[in-house]
Design an enzyme around this catalytic site. Structure first.
Site, mmCIF file in Angstrom:
data_model
loop_
_atom_site.group_PDB
_atom_site.id
_atom_site.type_symbol
_atom_site.label_atom_id
_atom_site.label_comp_id
_atom_site.label_asym_id
_atom_site.label_seq_id
_atom_site.Cartn_x
_atom_site.Cartn_y
_atom_site.Cartn_z
ATOM 1 N N ARG A 334 48.458 40.480 35.587
ATOM 2 C CA ARG A 334 47.609 39.727 36.507
ATOM 3 C C ARG A 334 46.537 38.905 35.818
ATOM 4 O O ARG A 334 46.023 37.972 36.396
ATOM 5 C CB ARG A 334 46.953 40.683 37.513
ATOM 6 C CG ARG A 334 47.981 41.245 38.446
ATOM 7 C CD ARG A 334 47.390 41.999 39.615
ATOM 8 N NE ARG A 334 48.466 42.752 40.227
ATOM 9 C CZ ARG A 334 48.709 44.025 40.018
ATOM 10 N NH1 ARG A 334 47.893 44.723 39.241
ATOM 11 N NH2 ARG A 334 49.729 44.622 40.574
ATOM 12 N N VAL A 335 46.153 39.253 34.601
ATOM 13 C CA VAL A 335 45.065 38.495 33.968
ATOM 14 C C VAL A 335 45.436 37.901 32.618
ATOM 15 O O VAL A 335 44.781 36.986 32.137
ATOM 16 C CB VAL A 335 43.800 39.364 33.790
ATOM 17 C CG1 VAL A 335 43.240 39.760 35.133
ATOM 18 C CG2 VAL A 335 44.077 40.581 32.939
#
Ligand code: ATP
Ligand code: MG
Length: 474
Positions: A334-335
């Site tokens: 996600r990052v």
């Protein structure tokens, strides 16, 4: 009052605090885990044989902690920080509580530096950044530990301190892991914390917190740390047995009510600290084992929701020879995308889309003989991409190797090569480019990547392909 299974209940201890260390008259140490009005429950860190009903217990006023310091590098220790590798005592620089609050939001900065695993499938599609928490999840024997080890090996010379926490594993597997690290010269920048299956549950319970405390020591000095918790399923099991023995009420799957907090407070301690705080980081790769690929069981869903993404490994892929067995559809990061280098990002191009398309069409493979030419070509292309993502264990790829392989794969260069030869072709082609076009490597290593370099890579790869197919290099 009572003692057994690594737990003692005590009466008459006034004002004992949570996680305080207690000492029994025989010298055995324990830690407070349960406080009722008159009764204190504690877990025991040493052999309980010398503790009997009626033993006296003293408070120490200290919370549980472990010694920390630079001299721990290269060593194998137990959950209390004692060396267990037979290499003598370790000179510590300090002492840290095993539990401490996670860094505050203002002390953090966004994940922005890549932490390369050296595994093409992960670095290209699910990139990880310093300070990220990325779960490795999969059934038994799907290559979870191997991914973690490859990542450690890939940190060689990159100034990253690696901590491998083994929880509830067979002592022999941990010995093997340490051997792999030694053989590849990775032990000098690594620490192994081991609470094996034969150790009492209290030690398995505190091991990840101890490892994390060691990691914080380096992170707070401004260094980069990679920590691996292998695995948190066994950690949860150890905690469940302690809780049940302490007579806490069981909830879902007989885990106590605070089992989410067990892991959230651990993983929140990973961070990319702000520059004012020294800019250190701790990247966590927790590992979770699933049963029959069921990611919706209690512990897996908990940890999936705590982490910043997961690498999902699949048995079917693993046994079909697709190793590392990363399921492209169910894995996410996600990052980490923000941390991926520009060169890598542009090299990855349409890989994800192409693979998704291939997976959708894969079912038609069985009708191979009836397919039209275009579909067949597309299937071949997808197949060659899957082959491209296969990688042997303990052979992490450098970034420039990854970029070259991606460009070559996505430009349909390898499509005609029979799948069993792709592995050989890959390495020979890399070698060819290294020898014939060192300028490409130089540009890639200094993070330059543009259409001209891309064309060059394809040109040299095609050149080599011609040579290879004509049999000149078999
Ligand atoms: P466990 O559930 O027992 O902890 P695991 O999921 O951690 O297993 P590993 O121990 O990493 O799995 O790997 C299982 C086996 O597969 C090992 O023998 C390992 O050497 C092999 N293996 C893993 N990855 C690869 C790979 N990329 N190439 C070849 N062999 C591999
Ligand atoms: Mg394993």
């Amino acid at each position: 009052m009572t003692v057994g299974d690594g737990i003692a209940t005590i009466s008459g201890l006034l004002n004992a605090t949570y996680q305080e260390i207690l000492i029994f008259s025989s010298g055995v140490r324990g830690m407070v885990l349960e406080m009722e009005r008159d009764v204190t429950g504690c877990i025991l860190f040493d052999d309980e044989e010398s503790v009997v009903e009626g033993s006296t217990v003293r408070r120490t006023g200290k919370t549980a902690g472990i010694p920390v310091g630079d001299n721990f590098l290269g060593r194998v220790i137990d959950a209390l920080g004692n060396p267990i590798d037979g290499k003598g005592p370790i000179n510590a620089d300090g002492y840290r509580p095993i539990e401490s609050p996670a860094p505050r939001i203002v002390d953090r900065q966004p994940v922005n530096r890549p932490l390369q695993t050296g595994i093409l499938a992960i670095d290209a599609l699910f990139p990880i950044g310093h300070g990220q928490r990325e779960l490795i999840i999969g059934d038994r024997q799907t290559g979870k530990t191997t991914i973690a080890l490859d990542t450690i090996l890939n940190q060689k010379g990159k100034n990253v301190i690696c901590i491998y926490v083994a929880i509830g594993q067979k002592a022999s597997s941990v010995a093997q892991t340490v051997n792999v690290l030694r053989q590849h010269g990775a032990m000098e920048y690594s620490i192994v914390v081991n609470a094996s299956a034969s150790d009492p549950a209290p030690l398995q319970y505190i091991a990840p917190y101890s490892g994390c405390a060691l990691g914080e020591y380096f992170m707070n000095k401004g260094q980069s740390v990679l920590i691996i918790y292998d695995d948190l399923t066994k950690h949860a099991t150890a905690y469940r047995s302690l809780s049940l023995l302490l007579e806490r009420s069981p909830g879902r799957e007989a885990y106590p009510g605070d089992v989410f907090y067990l892991h959230s407070r651990l993983l929140e301690r990973s961070a990319q600290l702000s520059d004012e705080k020294g800019g250190g980081s701790m990247t966590a790769l927790p590992i979770v084992e699933t049963q029959a690929g069921n990611v919706s069981a209690y512990i897996p869903t908990n940890i999936i929701s705590i982490t910043d993404g997961q690498i999902f490994l699949e048995s079917d892929l693993f046994f079909s020879g697709q190793r590392p067995a990363v399921n492209i559809g169910l894995s996410v990061s996600r990052v980490g995308g923000d941390a991926q280098t520009k060169a890598m990002k542009s090299a990855v191009g349409t890989l994800r889309l192409d693979l998704a398309q291939y997976q959708e069409m894969e079912v038609f493979m069985q009708f191979a003989s009836d397919l039209d030419d275009i579909t067949k070509k597309q299937l071949d292309y997808g197949h060659s991409l899957m082959q491209l993502l296969r990688q042997d264990k303990y052979r992490p790829l450098k970034q420039y190797e990854q970029i070259i392989l991606l460009v070559v794969g996505l430009n349909h260069v390898m499509q005609e090569i029979p799948s069993e030869e792709i592995k050989e072709f890959k390495f020979k082609m890399l070698q060819y480019i290294e020898e014939q076009a060192p300028h490409i490597i130089k540009e890639l290593e200094s993070n330059n990547f543009n259409d001209k370099i891309k064309e060059d890579i394809v040109k040299f790869a095609r050149e080599y392909l011609k040579q290879y197919v004509s049999g000149g290099d078999k």
